[in-house]
Every structure is written in structure tokens, then in C-alpha cells.
Write a protein that holds these residues in place. Structure first.
Motif, PDB file in Angstrom:
ATOM      1  N   TYR A  22       0.856  -1.188   0.000  1.00 43.25           N
ATOM      2  CA  TYR A  22       0.000   0.000   0.000  1.00 43.25           C
ATOM      3  C   TYR A  22       0.887   1.231   0.000  1.00 43.25           C
ATOM      4  CZ  TYR A  22      -2.937   3.737   1.877  1.00 43.25           C
ATOM      5  OH  TYR A  22      -3.588   4.927   2.073  1.00 43.25           O
ATOM      6  N   SER A  23       0.530   2.237  -0.799  1.00 42.93           N
ATOM      7  CA  SER A  23       1.259   3.502  -0.790  1.00 42.93           C
ATOM      8  C   SER A  23       0.286   4.656  -0.984  1.00 42.93           C
ATOM      9  CB  SER A  23       2.335   3.533  -1.883  1.00 42.93           C
ATOM     10  OG  SER A  23       1.754   3.464  -3.166  1.00 42.93           O
ATOM     11  N   LYS A  24       0.615   5.794  -0.375  1.00 42.71           N
ATOM     12  CA  LYS A  24      -0.235   6.983  -0.479  1.00 42.71           C
ATOM     13  C   LYS A  24       0.661   8.213  -0.582  1.00 42.71           C
ATOM     14  CE  LYS A  24      -4.075   9.470  -0.160  1.00 42.71           C
ATOM     15  NZ  LYS A  24      -4.962   9.403   0.998  1.00 42.71           N
ATOM     16  N   SER A  25       0.432   9.023  -1.606  1.00 38.97           N
ATOM     17  CA  SER A  25       1.115  10.304  -1.763  1.00 38.97           C
ATOM     18  C   SER A  25       0.084  11.408  -1.665  1.00 38.97           C
ATOM     19  CB  SER A  25       1.838  10.381  -3.117  1.00 38.97           C
ATOM     20  OG  SER A  25       2.858   9.425  -3.206  1.00 38.97           O
ATOM     21  N   GLU A  26       0.278  12.302  -0.711  1.00 43.36           N
ATOM     22  CA  GLU A  26      -0.661  13.392  -0.488  1.00 43.36           C
ATOM     23  C   GLU A  26      -0.084  14.693  -1.023  1.00 43.36           C
ATOM     24  OE1 GLU A  26      -1.638  13.552   3.624  1.00 43.36           O
ATOM     25  OE2 GLU A  26      -2.614  11.583   3.655  1.00 43.36           O
ATOM     26  N   ASN A  27      -0.905  15.403  -1.796  1.00 43.72           N
ATOM     27  CA  ASN A  27      -0.528  16.706  -2.353  1.00 43.72           C
ATOM     28  C   ASN A  27       0.735  16.616  -3.211  1.00 43.72           C
ATOM     29  OD1 ASN A  27      -2.700  18.041  -0.986  1.00 43.72           O
ATOM     30  ND2 ASN A  27      -1.464  18.007   0.885  1.00 43.72           N
ATOM     31  N   GLN A  28       0.780  15.596  -4.029  1.00 44.67           N
ATOM     32  CA  GLN A  28       1.889  15.463  -4.976  1.00 44.67           C
ATOM     33  C   GLN A  28       1.653  16.399  -6.159  1.00 44.67           C
ATOM     34  OE1 GLN A  28       2.234  12.129  -7.925  1.00 44.67           O
ATOM     35  NE2 GLN A  28       3.849  11.419  -6.534  1.00 44.67           N
ATOM     36  N   PHE A  29       2.739  16.954  -6.714  1.00 43.82           N
ATOM     37  CA  PHE A  29       2.635  17.836  -7.874  1.00 43.82           C
ATOM     38  C   PHE A  29       3.335  17.179  -9.060  1.00 43.82           C
ATOM     39  CE2 PHE A  29       1.992  20.591  -4.310  1.00 43.82           C
ATOM     40  CZ  PHE A  29       1.076  21.538  -4.748  1.00 43.82           C
ATOM     41  N   GLY A  30       2.659  17.188 -10.224  1.00 44.57           N
ATOM     42  CA  GLY A  30       3.247  16.579 -11.400  1.00 44.57           C
ATOM     43  C   GLY A  30       2.660  17.102 -12.684  1.00 44.57           C
ATOM     44  N   TYR A  31       3.365  16.851 -13.768  1.00 41.66           N
ATOM     45  CA  TYR A  31       2.966  17.289 -15.106  1.00 41.66           C
ATOM     46  C   TYR A  31       1.644  16.643 -15.515  1.00 41.66           C
ATOM     47  CZ  TYR A  31       3.106  17.445 -20.246  1.00 41.66           C
ATOM     48  OH  TYR A  31       2.794  17.616 -21.575  1.00 41.66           O
ATOM     49  N   VAL A  32       0.769  17.437 -16.187  1.00 41.37           N
ATOM     50  CA  VAL A  32      -0.464  16.867 -16.725  1.00 41.37           C
ATOM     51  C   VAL A  32      -0.650  17.159 -18.216  1.00 41.37           C
ATOM     52  CG1 VAL A  32      -1.719  16.814 -14.543  1.00 41.37           C
ATOM     53  CG2 VAL A  32      -1.831  18.870 -15.966  1.00 41.37           C
ATOM     54  N   ASN A  33      -0.185  18.349 -18.692  1.00 39.52           N
ATOM     55  CA  ASN A  33      -0.462  18.690 -20.085  1.00 39.52           C
ATOM     56  C   ASN A  33       0.373  19.908 -20.477  1.00 39.52           C
ATOM     57  OD1 ASN A  33      -1.596  18.513 -22.584  1.00 39.52           O
ATOM     58  ND2 ASN A  33      -3.710  18.872 -21.939  1.00 39.52           N
ATOM     59  N   SER A  34       0.403  20.186 -21.779  1.00 41.08           N
ATOM     60  CA  SER A  34       1.085  21.386 -22.268  1.00 41.08           C
ATOM     61  C   SER A  34       0.487  21.782 -23.610  1.00 41.08           C
ATOM     62  CB  SER A  34       2.590  21.144 -22.404  1.00 41.08           C
ATOM     63  OG  SER A  34       2.855  20.123 -23.344  1.00 41.08           O
ATOM     64  N   ASP A  35       0.650  23.065 -23.960  1.00 42.92           N
ATOM     65  CA  ASP A  35       0.291  23.544 -25.298  1.00 42.92           C
ATOM     66  C   ASP A  35       1.476  24.331 -25.840  1.00 42.92           C
ATOM     67  OD1 ASP A  35       0.159  26.087 -24.071  1.00 42.92           O
ATOM     68  OD2 ASP A  35      -1.977  25.846 -23.660  1.00 42.92           O
ATOM     69  N   ASP A  36       1.243  25.149 -26.844  1.00 47.58           N
ATOM     70  CA  ASP A  36       2.359  25.840 -27.485  1.00 47.58           C
ATOM     71  C   ASP A  36       3.082  26.785 -26.543  1.00 47.58           C
ATOM     72  OD1 ASP A  36       1.812  24.533 -29.829  1.00 47.58           O
ATOM     73  OD2 ASP A  36       0.571  26.146 -30.666  1.00 47.58           O
ATOM     74  N   ASP A  37       2.365  27.345 -25.557  1.00 50.89           N
ATOM     75  CA  ASP A  37       2.964  28.374 -24.708  1.00 50.89           C
ATOM     76  C   ASP A  37       3.050  27.988 -23.242  1.00 50.89           C
ATOM     77  OD1 ASP A  37       3.199  30.240 -26.864  1.00 50.89           O
ATOM     78  OD2 ASP A  37       1.029  30.561 -26.720  1.00 50.89           O
ATOM     79  N   ASN A  38       2.237  27.026 -22.797  1.00 46.74           N
ATOM     80  CA  ASN A  38       2.113  26.780 -21.367  1.00 46.74           C
ATOM     81  C   ASN A  38       2.353  25.319 -21.013  1.00 46.74           C
ATOM     82  OD1 ASN A  38       1.093  29.539 -20.722  1.00 46.74           O
ATOM     83  ND2 ASN A  38      -0.656  28.855 -21.971  1.00 46.74           N
ATOM     84  N   ILE A  39       2.843  25.115 -19.782  1.00 49.17           N
ATOM     85  CA  ILE A  39       3.028  23.776 -19.218  1.00 49.17           C
ATOM     86  C   ILE A  39       2.205  23.713 -17.947  1.00 49.17           C
ATOM     87  CG2 ILE A  39       4.681  22.104 -18.317  1.00 49.17           C
ATOM     88  CD1 ILE A  39       6.865  23.637 -19.896  1.00 49.17           C
ATOM     89  N   TYR A  40       1.324  22.701 -17.842  1.00 50.88           N
ATOM     90  CA  TYR A  40       0.393  22.623 -16.726  1.00 50.88           C
ATOM     91  C   TYR A  40       0.763  21.470 -15.791  1.00 50.88           C
ATOM     92  CZ  TYR A  40      -2.293  25.646 -19.814  1.00 50.88           C
ATOM     93  OH  TYR A  40      -2.668  26.681 -20.629  1.00 50.88           O
ATOM     94  N   PHE A  41       0.703  21.760 -14.496  1.00 50.25           N
ATOM     95  CA  PHE A  41       0.926  20.775 -13.449  1.00 50.25           C
ATOM     96  C   PHE A  41      -0.355  20.625 -12.635  1.00 50.25           C
ATOM     97  CE2 PHE A  41       5.147  20.838 -14.704  1.00 50.25           C
ATOM     98  CZ  PHE A  41       5.977  20.087 -13.885  1.00 50.25           C
ATOM     99  N   GLY A  42      -0.488  19.456 -12.003  1.00 46.25           N
ATOM    100  CA  GLY A  42      -1.643  19.213 -11.159  1.00 46.25           C
ATOM    101  C   GLY A  42      -1.230  18.831  -9.749  1.00 46.25           C
ATOM    102  N   GLN A  43      -2.058  19.243  -8.783  1.00 45.03           N
ATOM    103  CA  GLN A  43      -1.895  18.794  -7.393  1.00 45.03           C
ATOM    104  C   GLN A  43      -2.808  17.594  -7.201  1.00 45.03           C
ATOM    105  OE1 GLN A  43      -3.061  21.680  -4.429  1.00 45.03           O
ATOM    106  NE2 GLN A  43      -3.382  20.074  -2.915  1.00 45.03           N
ATOM    107  N   ARG A  44      -2.245  16.452  -6.790  1.00 44.66           N
ATOM    108  CA  ARG A  44      -3.001  15.213  -6.790  1.00 44.66           C
ATOM    109  C   ARG A  44      -2.684  14.382  -5.558  1.00 44.66           C
ATOM    110  NH1 ARG A  44       0.698  13.776 -11.992  1.00 44.66           N
ATOM    111  NH2 ARG A  44       2.542  12.967 -10.908  1.00 44.66           N
ATOM    112  N   ASP A  45      -3.627  13.512  -5.219  1.00 42.02           N
ATOM    113  CA  ASP A  45      -3.417  12.463  -4.226  1.00 42.02           C
ATOM    114  C   ASP A  45      -3.364  11.141  -4.982  1.00 42.02           C
ATOM    115  OD1 ASP A  45      -3.561  14.311  -2.158  1.00 42.02           O
ATOM    116  OD2 ASP A  45      -5.720  14.074  -1.924  1.00 42.02           O
ATOM    117  N   TRP A  46      -2.383  10.331  -4.636  1.00 44.92           N
ATOM    118  CA  TRP A  46      -2.163   9.083  -5.389  1.00 44.92           C
ATOM    119  C   TRP A  46      -2.166   7.933  -4.391  1.00 44.92           C
ATOM    120  CZ3 TRP A  46       2.101   8.614  -9.707  1.00 44.92           C
ATOM    121  CH2 TRP A  46       2.007   7.352 -10.316  1.00 44.92           C
TER     122      TRP A  46
END
Length: 812
Positions: free
Chosen positions: A659-683
Motif C-alpha cells: 500500500y502507498s499513499k502520496s498526499e498533495n503530490q505535484f506533477g505534469y499533466v499537459n502542455s500547449d504551445d505556450d504553457n506547461i500545466y501541473f496538477g496537485q493530486r493524491d495518489w
């Protein structure tokens, strides 16, 4: 530049001085080999006349835990060896005052289980580095392995030989017949072989060897005794055939498909030291499942190789980490380009078919190892239909491809080697070709105390033949690896163009760093401990392209084994603030990075005594960041719990929960021509597994392997990455990225070795895969939904028969 460097590497390689030295094993034991006229019956009963008046290998010495201690009078061992024109024959008489209590768990081939065992180490060229092992357990199970470079034990290597055992009123007995076809040796009228005999006594928690193995210096393979004066033995024609036939039926979502296959594996001794292995029309329908997990990181998941052709006898080809065999016969390399509004995929090959593969390997009398590998894969295509015109087109996603490896490995001093390796991938048509070359070195002093280890590598990628892309990597270290105190310090780099991934695997390049460790280990029992060790490591990391400092890692680790066979250890790991140039998925040369905060990790693991019916393995870990991101604290934690129970000598089960739990992890989710988006997630991840076996006899067994991996990842907030300073900023980005991932596999396997080297295998698999956005459901709801997904059922039967040319010739 490429040709000049390759020429320099070849000159250095072939001008290396070869010096054979024996400095660690001056007082080796010796006995005379005894020739016989008639072979003994291999039945575990030592009543054949040939065992009389034969020199005895005796007076065994403890290898571990109390290295150098004499064998007790209650557990003496006597070994005899004779030979004829066809084989060597070995008998071992092992005294034990309580024969009824000798551990003797039934297992299938190449598995030790909870059993005493007797082992023969044979090294016909007596080079101290490349023996083969033949092992018989107290339950009669055969185990064999090829050892390379002193430490690598390849239990996928299999020979065809005979053995028998008996538990008697005085202990237990082993008889072995090892045919010459299972060995590689010179065609000389008189020769002596390096050999050692090992005896494992589980109740005493000890291993004893005929020739003493000093654990202070060198490797155990450098301490063989010597069996002298084998006379007039001639290497036989080493030619074996393994014809096979298989039938497979697969049912998925109401549709059933049937397939069958027939082919053959061939092993042929080209010379007394070199062997050709070929698989013609290969069939991998019964390989185990991959431990697939949800992967949200920037790098691919690496899988274990399970195809026998790629696991047996590949020690030369894996040098330098330039060969990742899963590249051959994996997914197509080119993504399909489809107009989603106007086109439909009618048929798509999602896996590349391997047509055949060949490998040649061996080692000369002077210690030069030579290896050649070749594999060919078929073309794969995707059939696409235009929805309006109904026109059909085919797009090649992977061309007809050829994979090659060439290796030269010169060993010397019984402890050192210099290696030249080249890998090459050639693809037909407008697809990239790739070439990688490496020069590797591992040099030790004569006492095997200090070593220099390293490599220089070069890759050449040809997307466009007129503009090849050449990259370089370098790694070297110096260290002390003998005695109680050990240490190492080294430097390495991969430049931005170094890319061995067409045939190898490398997760990231454009990196450089200084690394090292220092450690202390206990080599003799003390107090409650049989042994223990403490290590401290460090890594100072930079980008190679710009020399940008990216962070430092350091840690302290401890491990120990007690006299009651409880093993435990732990780690304390620390990372400074780091610049992560890979998580943004923009490449490491454009200056875009993500700031990761200072991190501290602690973990602990333990394992109880496997000699008992009930045993437990466990671990737990906790990680937290010293700073917040966007005012949020991050942490992760988990545990593993793996009890095992042996019901009797034949039946055992192992359950695993991770069993593993990551709280408030931040990671890459998507990008376009100008921007890179990250998400705050629980895993959150759960991994349940169950393995079991019922062994009817050493040649017949039923095994179960089950695994369910579930991960759920709900996203809380989204942010935009500031590409100038690596910080996260608020954004209005709101797309859906929640993940609910399931991988379910259950394998049931029956194997019967109905004749030496021949097998009948029946195989069943049930598998389910599911990936959706329902990331908030509980475990039981997820399980109900998983079972509503289509199941894939696979049933396969495979027959393999061993044919030895020498036996066939006698019959004909």
C-alpha cells in the motif's frame, strides 16, 4: 570522429596484456581424477564397486557465517569423483545425526526452497571467473547455473544431466552424472579442472566448502580446488534439438481465437569452447505477465525479461547496459496518424513479431570471451479506412528490423576484464537506424583489494543518413572492495545526444555527477549477529550541457542478519532542493525545470526465518518535504506485508499486500504551445498478490501466480509552470485528468518433465485491464466495476522434447 574513436578503442583492446595469476588460492586442495571402465548406476545408493579405492575430498571448511571454521564431527562430508569417456560421476556422503529432520522441501527445477543441498562448482579452464554449478537438494530437485564475472549467477541456464539422492540412517547421499556435453573444455590429452564442493546445512544455518573460501578478499569463484589428470577425454559433438509444438485459445468479449505453432530451438557446439543457440519460429505464448503499474512520470516503465531465449546465456551481451532485450518484439515505434473525424482503424498490430534469433558465445583458453547476437522482427502495419470514400490504406508502424550485438571480453588475473561491445539496429525504409559502442574496464590488483571500474560509450542515431546524431557517455571509479572497510569514488556523465534506447534502456541523459560510498561490514559472527553492514553514499548532480547544479542526494543505510535468521535493515535518505529538468517534458536542454523541495525519506525492512513454516517479510517507509509548494505540505508513506506459509514439503503459499499513499503530490499533466500545466493530486495504490505451488515430485508441479494492482489519482488543483524560475502559478486550466487504473492477472501453470530436458506445460491465464476517470470510489466498488469489464481467458498447451545428437547417432 566516430571511426577514429572506434579505431582507438580496438587498438587499446587488442594491445591489452593478458596476465594469468593465482594469488588468492595458493594452498588449494588437490585430488587425482580416477578413470573407470563401467559407469555407476545413478540411484543414490553407493554400492557400486567403482566407489571403492577412490580419493576422497573431505575436511570441509565453513564458508559462512563463521568463515574458516572446521566442519563439526557430526556433519562430515565425503565426496568422490570418477570419469569415463562420456561423463564425470560424483558421489557425496553427508553425515547428519538427525536424518529425519533434514529440511527437504519439494520444489520445481532451479528453486532451492527450504532444503539442504549439495553443490558442485566446475571450471574446466580454471580461470577463477566462469564456473558452472550443479546442485541437488535433499528433496532431489536439480538446480544448475552458469556463473560469469565472479558474481552473476544465471539460473536460466539449463543443462541435461542425471542425479539421485537418498536420505539414510546416517544422513543423506547424492549421486550425479554430468555428461561432457554440459561442459566446455579443451581437447588436450591431460588436463586439470578447477572444482569446489559446497554443502548447505539449513539446521546449522551454515555452508561448508571443500576448498576454503576466504570472505576477506576476492570472489568465491577464485577459490576452487584442483581435480588433476583427466586423461584422454574428448569433447563430444555438442548438438541438441528442442522441437516444440503449442496450441493456444484466447477468449475476449465473446470472441474466441485459436492459434497453434511449431518450431525448434537448437544448441550447437561450434568448437570446444563456443556454442550457437538458435530459436526458429519462436513461441512465447506461455511467458509470465508483466507487473504493469500506473505511470505518470516522465520515463518509461522497465519490465523484466521472461522469454527463455533472452534470459539464458546472455551474460556477455548485457555488459555495459546497452542491451534491453524487451526492445525486440515490443510495441511498434511509430504512432499511427489518423484523421479522427474522417477515418477508422480497421486493424492494428500492437505487437511486433520476432521471426528468429541466434546467439553465439564462448571463451577461448586465453580468457577472450566472444559473443554475437542477431534477431529479426517482422513488419507491422495499421489498416485505415476513409469513412467517406471507403478507401483503405496501410501505414507501416514498425518496419522489418535487424538487431545485432558483437562483444569481445578479455579476462585476466582471475579478477579483471576489458570489454568492447557494439549494438546495432537496422530498420528497412524511412526509419531510424542506431549504433552504440562501449569500451568497459574492471581492473583489480592481484590481491583483489582495490579496483578501477568504468566505461566510455558512444551512440550514433541516423534519422537522416546525412545528419547522424552522435552522443557520448563516460563513467569511471576507483574503490576498495575487500576487508571490513570499503569505499568508492567516481565521476560519470551522459551528454545531451547520448541515446542507447533503440536496443538498450536509459531513462535520462544530459547529466553528470560525482558519486561514491564508504561502508563497514562485519565478516565474522559477533554477539547476536552473523553479519551486518553500514554504508553512507552521496551523489552530487549537474546537467552536462550547461553545468547547472541540480541537487545532491545522500543517505545512510544499515543491514544485519542475526544468528536466528532474522534479517533487517533501514535507510535514511536526504535530498537537497532540486531542479528537475525532466518532469516538464520539454527536454533537458531548453532550460525549463520544476523546483522540487528539500526531501527526507526513512524506511525499514525485515524478514523472518524461512526455515520455519510461517515466515513474514515486511517494509514501511515515510517521505516528507521540508518546504511547501503553493502553501501545501507534501508527504508520502506506505508499507508492504508478505506472509508465507509452508503447509508441508509439497505445498506453500505467499500472500503480498503493498500500500502507498502520496498526499498533495505535484506533477505534469499537459502542455500547449505556450504553457506547461501541473496538477496537485493524491495518489493511492494497492497491490495484492498471491503465489503458490504444489509440487507432486521434483519433475511435476502446479503453480499459481496472481496480482491485482489498483491506483486512483484524483486531482485537486491545476497550476501553470513558470518556465523562468521553475515555480507554479495559478491558472484557469480545468481539464479532466483523474485516473482510476486496474491491472488484474491470474496464471495457473502445470509443468511435467516427462524425460530429461523434455516438458509438457499446460497454462491458463485470466486477465483484466481497466483505466477510467472514477478516482473517488472505494476498494470494493472498484472491484465490482472491474469484474464488469471484459475478461480475457487464455489456455495453452506446449510440448518440448529434448534430442541429443550423440544419443541419436548411437540409435541410428
Amino acid at each position: 570522429m566516430h571511426n577514429r574513436l572506434l579505431a582507438l578503442i580496438i587498438i587499446i583492446f587488442f594491445t591489452t596484456e593478458v596476465i594469468i595469476a593465482q594469488t588468492l588460492n595458493q594452498n588449494r586442495k588437490r585430488i587425482e581424477a580416477t578413470r573407470i571402465d563401467s559407469a555407476p548406476k545413478i540411484d543414490g545408493i553407493l554400492n557400486d564397486d567403482i566407489w571403492s579405492n577412490v580419493p576422497i575430498a573431505k575436511d570441509f571448511v565453513m564458508m559462512r557465517p563463521d568463515n574458516g571454521k572446521k566442519e563439526p564431527n557430526t556433519h562430515t562430508t565425503e565426496v568422490k569423483l570418477v570419469y569415463d569417456n562420456d561423463a564425470i560421476y560424483i558421489s557425496a556422503l553427508m553425515h547428519d545425526p538427525e536424518p529425519s529432520k533434514i529440511p527437504a522441501e519439494f520444489t520445481n527445477r532451479d528453486n532451492f526452497g527450504n532444503s539442504d543441498f549439495f553443490m558442485v562448482m566446475i571450471n574446466p579452464i580454471d580461470d577463477g571467473q566462469n564456473p558452472v554449478m550443479f546442485i541437488v537438494t535433499a528433496a532431489g530437485t536439480q538446480i544448475d547455473s552458469k556463473v560469469s564475472n565472479k558474481f552473476n549467477e544465471d539460473y536460466n541456464w539449463s543443462a541435461v544431466w542425471e542425479s539421485a539422492h537418498k536420505i539414510t540412517k546416517d544422513g543423506w547421499v547424492v549421486e550425479m552424472k554430468i555428461p561432457y556435453r554440459a561442459l566446455r573444455f579443451a581437447n588436450k590429452p591431460v588436463q586439470s579442472w578447477g572444482m569446489n564442493f559446497h554443502r548447505e546445512i539449513r539446521n546449522l544455518n551454515s555452508r561448508y566448502t571443500w576448498n576454503h573460501i576466504d570472505n576477506q578478499q576476492g570472489a568465491w569463484t577464485q577459490y576452487d580446488g584442483l581435480i588433476e589428470n583427466f586423461k584422454d577425454i574428448i569433447p563430444p559433438t555438442r548438438l541438441s534439438f528442442y522441437p516444440y509444438a503449442s496450441a493456444t485459445t484466447t477468449t475476449f468479449d465473446g470472441e474466441t481465437n485459436f492459434d497453434w505453432s511449431a518450431g525448434m530451438d537448437v544448441k550447437y557446439g561450434l568448437t570446444e569452447n563456443f556454442t550457437l543457440d538458435a530459436t526458429l519460429v519462436p513461441d512465447f505464448s506461455q511467458v509470465g505477465f508483466d507487473d504493469v503499474v500506473l505511470n505518470l512520470g516522465p520515463f518509461e516503465q522497465q519490465f523484466t525479461e521472461q522469454r527463455q531465449f533472452f534470459t539464458e546465456g546472455i551474460e556477455l551481451f548485457t555488459k555495459g547496459n546497452l542491451f534491453y532485450s524487451r526492445r525486440i518484439g515490443s510495441a511498434p515505434i511509430k504512432p499511427v496518424e489518423v484523421d479522427e473525424d474522417n477515418e477508422t482503424i480497421l486493424r492494428s498490430d500492437d505487437k511486433v513479431q520476432m521471426l528468429n534469433a541466434v546467439k553465439v558465445s564462448g571463451r577461448t583458453k586465453g580468457g577472450l570471451g566472444i559473443g554475437f547476437f542477431n534477431a529479426i522482427t517482422d513488419k507491422t502495419e495499421t489498416t485505415i479506412q476513409n469513412n467517406t470514400t471507403k478507401e483503405v490504406r496501410k501505414e507501416t508502424t514498425n518496419p522489418f528490423s535487424n538487431y545485432n550485438i558483437m562483444v569481445l571480453d578479455q579476462q585476466f588475473n582471475q579478477n579483471s576484464a576489458i570489454t568492447l561491445i557494439n549494438t546495432n539496429v537496422t530498420r528497412v525504409g524511412d526509419f531510424r537506424d542506431a549504433n552504440a559502442t562501449g569500451l568497459l574496464w574492471h581492473v583489480e590488483d592481484k590481491k583483489s583489494t582495490y579496483n578501477i571500474d568504468g566505461s566510455v560509450k558512444m551512440t550514433n542515431i541516423s534519422d537522416d543518413p546525412s545528419e547522424p546524431n552522435t552522443g557520448y557517455a563516460f563513467d569511471t571509479s576507483i574503490g576498495k572492495h575487500a576487508g571490513t572497510w570499503r569505499w568508492e569514488i567516481g565521476y560519470k556523465f551522459e551528454n545531451k545526444d547520448y541515446d542507447p534506447n533503440d536496443m538498450g534502456i536509459l531513462f535520462s541523459n544530459n547529466e553528470q555527477g560525482i558519486y561514491g560510498f564508504t561502508g563497514y561490514r562485519l565478516l565474522k559472527p559477533k554477539g547476536i549477529f552473523n553479519d551486518y553492514g553500514v554504508n553512507w553514499y552521496y551523489n552530487i548532480n549537474f546537467l552536462h550541457h550547461s553545468d547547472t547544479y541540480t541537487g545532491t542526494n545522500s543517505g545512510l543505510s544499515f543491514w544485519a542478519n542475526t544468528k536466528t535468521r532474522f534479517s533487517f535493515g533501514g535507510n535514511l535518505n536526504y535530498s537537497t532542493e532540486r531542479k528537475d529538468f525532466f518532469e516538464p517534458r520539454q527536454g533537458s536542454t531548453n532550460g525549463v525545470y520544476f523546483n522540487r523541495p528539500e526531501r527526507l525519506n526513512i524506511n525499514h525492512w525485515g524478514s523472518s526465518d524461512y526455515r520455519k513454516k510461517m515466515a513474514i517479510d515486511y517494509d514501511f517507509w515515510y517521505t516528507f518535504n521540508r518546504q511547501t509548494i503553493k502553501g501545501v505540505n507534501q508527504m508520502s508513506y506506505g508499507f508492504g506485508f508478505r506472509p508465507r506459509y509452508r503447509f508441508n514439503k509439497q505445498f506453500s503459499l505467499i500472500y503480498g499486500l503493498n500500500y502507498s499513499k502520496s498526499e498533495n503530490q505535484f506533477g505534469y499533466v499537459n502542455s500547449d504551445d505556450d504553457n506547461i500545466y501541473f496538477g496537485q493530486r493524491d495518489w493511492t495504490s494497492y497491490n495484492n498478490s498471491l503465489t503458490g505451488k504444489y509440487t507432486f515430485s521434483p519433475i511435476s508441479s502446479l503453480s499459481l501466480t496472481f496480482r491485482h494492482n489498483w491506483s486512483k489519482v484524483p486531482y485537486n488543483e491545476f497550476y501553470q509552470l513558470n518556465q523562468n524560475n521553475g515555480e507554479l502559478e495559478n491558472t484557469s486550466y480545468t481539464e479532466q485528468h483523474d485516473m482510476n487504473f486496474n491491472s488484474w492477472n491470474l496464471d495457473l501453470n502445470y509443468a511435467w518433465q516427462f524425460a530429461p530436458g523434455s516438458q509438457l506445460i499446460a497454462f491458463y491465464r485470466n486477465s483484466i485491464f481497466s483505466s477510467n476517470e472514477n478516482a473517488t470510489q472505494n476498494f470494493f466498488t472498484n472491484l465490482d466495476n472491474l469484474f464488469s469489464e471484459p475478461n480475457q481467458h487464455t489456455f495453452s498447451v506446449r510440448l518440448v522434447y529434448f534430442i541429443d545428437y550423440n544419443n541419436l547417432k548411437k540409435i541410428l
